[in-house]
Scaffold this active site. Sequence first.
Site, PDB file in Angstrom:
ATOM      1  N   GLY A   1      -6.031   4.367   5.451  1.00  0.00           N
ATOM      2  CA  GLY A   1      -7.013   5.019   6.304  1.00  0.00           C
ATOM      3  C   GLY A   1      -7.617   4.085   7.331  1.00  0.00           C
ATOM      4  O   GLY A   1      -7.879   4.491   8.470  1.00  0.00           O
TER       5      GLY A   1
ATOM      6  N   HIS B   1       0.837  -1.219   0.000  1.00  0.00           N
ATOM      7  CA  HIS B   1       0.000   0.000   0.000  1.00  0.00           C
ATOM      8  C   HIS B   1       0.858   1.249   0.000  1.00  0.00           C
ATOM      9  O   HIS B   1       1.061   1.852   1.035  1.00  0.00           O
ATOM     10  CB  HIS B   1      -0.886  -0.002   1.238  1.00  0.00           C
ATOM     11  CG  HIS B   1      -2.085   0.896   1.129  1.00  0.00           C
ATOM     12  ND1 HIS B   1      -2.075   2.224   1.517  1.00  0.00           N
ATOM     13  CD2 HIS B   1      -3.338   0.657   0.693  1.00  0.00           C
ATOM     14  CE1 HIS B   1      -3.270   2.741   1.348  1.00  0.00           C
ATOM     15  NE2 HIS B   1      -4.057   1.820   0.841  1.00  0.00           N
TER      16      HIS B   1
ATOM     17  N   GLU C   1      -8.235   2.311  13.013  1.00  0.00           N
ATOM     18  CA  GLU C   1      -7.951   1.282  14.015  1.00  0.00           C
ATOM     19  C   GLU C   1      -7.093   1.846  15.147  1.00  0.00           C
ATOM     20  O   GLU C   1      -7.309   1.518  16.310  1.00  0.00           O
ATOM     21  CB  GLU C   1      -7.265   0.074  13.375  1.00  0.00           C
ATOM     22  CG  GLU C   1      -6.833  -0.999  14.363  1.00  0.00           C
ATOM     23  CD  GLU C   1      -7.963  -1.664  15.146  1.00  0.00           C
ATOM     24  OE1 GLU C   1      -7.683  -2.170  16.251  1.00  0.00           O
ATOM     25  OE2 GLU C   1      -9.115  -1.683  14.663  1.00  0.00           O
TER      26      GLU C   1
END
Length: 148
Positions: free
Chosen positions: A58, A49, A63
Amino acid sequence: MTMDVMEIQEIIPHRYPFLLLDRVTDLTPSNLIVGYKNVTIGDNVFQGHFPGHPIYPGVMILEGMAQAGGILAFKSMNMTKEEAAQKVVYFMSIDKAKFRAPVRPGDQLEYRVRVIKSKGSIWMLKGEAYVDNKMVSEAELKAMIVDK
């Protein structure tokens, strides 16, 4: 109240690579928690990513907010360590999530999570994430503390 990563791990069950809070620098029960996540290129998530253009996801920011909120809820309920060890936080909803700027390796995420309201084991929280005092994300979180 400050907490290092060892104290954080006494409260929430998350561990590497999913422990997303490195330090707590401020905690006022039933009100506010401020915590940090140091984002590094060594974080596993950057393998995919995105290769060549690393952006912290995101969902990982949310989290991290949730983990900070879980600590705030636990510390607000006046439980002993033994009682807390028998509980877990389940997130019920995440609303009004917004992502305002990308987070990259080398950034330090600052989480500011406030209690909107609580009733028994149910908590409504407002989470904000900052890099260099610039808001990068925000959301409203709803959670419940339950027996394991």
